[in-house]
Scaffold this active site. Sequence first.
Site, PDB file in Angstrom:
ATOM      1  N   HIS A  54     -51.400  36.009  42.775  1.00 27.20           N
ATOM      2  CA  HIS A  54     -50.657  35.100  43.744  1.00 27.20           C
ATOM      3  C   HIS A  54     -51.709  34.312  44.428  1.00 27.20           C
ATOM      4  O   HIS A  54     -51.918  33.104  44.597  1.00 27.20           O
ATOM      5  CB  HIS A  54     -49.576  35.823  44.591  1.00 27.20           C
ATOM      6  CG  HIS A  54     -48.571  35.993  43.969  1.00 27.20           C
ATOM      7  ND1 HIS A  54     -48.022  36.808  43.097  1.00 27.20           N
ATOM      8  CD2 HIS A  54     -47.092  35.257  44.463  1.00 27.20           C
ATOM      9  CE1 HIS A  54     -46.739  36.676  42.975  1.00 27.20           C
ATOM     10  NE2 HIS A  54     -46.257  35.720  43.656  1.00 27.20           N
ATOM     11  N   HIS A 101     -49.744  43.879  48.128  1.00 28.50           N
ATOM     12  CA  HIS A 101     -51.209  43.621  47.902  1.00 28.50           C
ATOM     13  C   HIS A 101     -52.195  44.040  49.276  1.00 28.50           C
ATOM     14  O   HIS A 101     -51.493  43.518  50.357  1.00 28.50           O
ATOM     15  CB  HIS A 101     -51.627  42.304  47.506  1.00 28.50           C
ATOM     16  CG  HIS A 101     -51.437  41.858  45.993  1.00 28.50           C
ATOM     17  ND1 HIS A 101     -52.332  42.494  45.024  1.00 28.50           N
ATOM     18  CD2 HIS A 101     -50.761  41.179  45.527  1.00 28.50           C
ATOM     19  CE1 HIS A 101     -51.740  41.926  44.003  1.00 28.50           C
ATOM     20  NE2 HIS A 101     -50.743  41.200  44.142  1.00 28.50           N
TER      21      HIS A 101
END
Length: 421
Positions: free
Chosen positions: A190, A237
């Site tokens: 991302h 994350h």
Amino acid sequence: MYMNGAMFEFITYLQDSELVARFQRKCGLFAVEGEHQRTCDKAHLAEGYRNPDAVSNAALPHKRSGNGHLQGQLIGAEDHSSSSDYKYEANGYKVAASSGPQYQVRNVFLHYLFLVSAGLGQEGFYISFLPCIHWNLDPFLCRRLVNMWTVVMYIGQVSKDMLKMPRPLSPPVVKLETRVNAEYGMPSTHAMAATSIAFTFLFSATRRFQFQFESGLLLAVVLSVLVCLSRMYTGMHSALDIIGGALISAVLMLLTYPAWDTFDRLQLTSPLSPMVSIVLPFLLSYSYPELDHYSTTRGDTVIILGAGAGCSAGYWLNEQLGETFEPEGDFPIPFPTLTGGALLLGCARSLMGMALVLGLRQVLKRASLWALCTWYQVCASDTQIRRRREIEVPYKFTTYTTLGLVNTVLLNRAFRLLGLL
């Protein structure tokens, strides 16, 4: 030695799950353990001690769900596992069915801001944003974005499965997504995609359109930061994953930027371009690193490479046909005037184009999957069959390569026939 130790401690700090959990709490997202669930878990554990054989992966606690309200209410987090690891079954692999914590949202604005920002890195965004740039603004910009997006995402996905660094642990982290939880964490694709798309658009658009560079730079930074922070907010994350992803994208852009024009010329004019555009991505898809469990990374990578291959071949074909649909004039030119009529036509192109792309995607997926399963004489409805390399790679690659060709070659011509262009 002191410097090495300090660096190791700093990297460990950036990878710490507690850092992610603290960020979530700062933003108003709190893990809450329900009393009823604690009672159920204790009873389940006691049963496990009394009869270990009766407790298996399939009998692990099921997900909890709340009442759906945000402020001050519990919301069930869906089937979260603590990292990228899978629990194995005899006929394949599946994520452990252990339940993650319930959570409480105390800042509704940040909650939705980060959820929307996280959506900017999903397939739905790519399959809508990139074609709309082609249909409504400038195919040149779309081509640059697709090229860089394909390279960055392939390197990011392969890096994940080679480094095999786990995602943040839950608990203490609240995980708001489950689909990619079986993937490894480092680097954050991302973050890589957001950084590469935002800054590729900025650096490419400066040569095509007239705008204030400082304003574009600010917008690129804000969008990139929002997407990066959203990956910590959703618990997917660590800070190290995100920083690593953004830095890898920055390095790739710096290394490739001097060759953008050269690659553009070869992509559009070389007689070998369409063959290389199709064959190389397919070989990269088929040779994707194998894992000891099924992960969505390979399938997602095949989708990205297929879409990039189709678009590349389509842009070459448009150049050979002498109709690229790019704006004309002495560049940089002013941005198109946003009148009511132009806005209406743009919305019509976008809605019609997306409807056709999504409809065609379903037809192509079913047809290619049926053809492959018929060829191999296997059942198309079996999930484990669809995950086999010889099935998953060709059917996804064929589907998205065709979509790339349709997007770049056919749709603008259809818009023109319908009076929308």
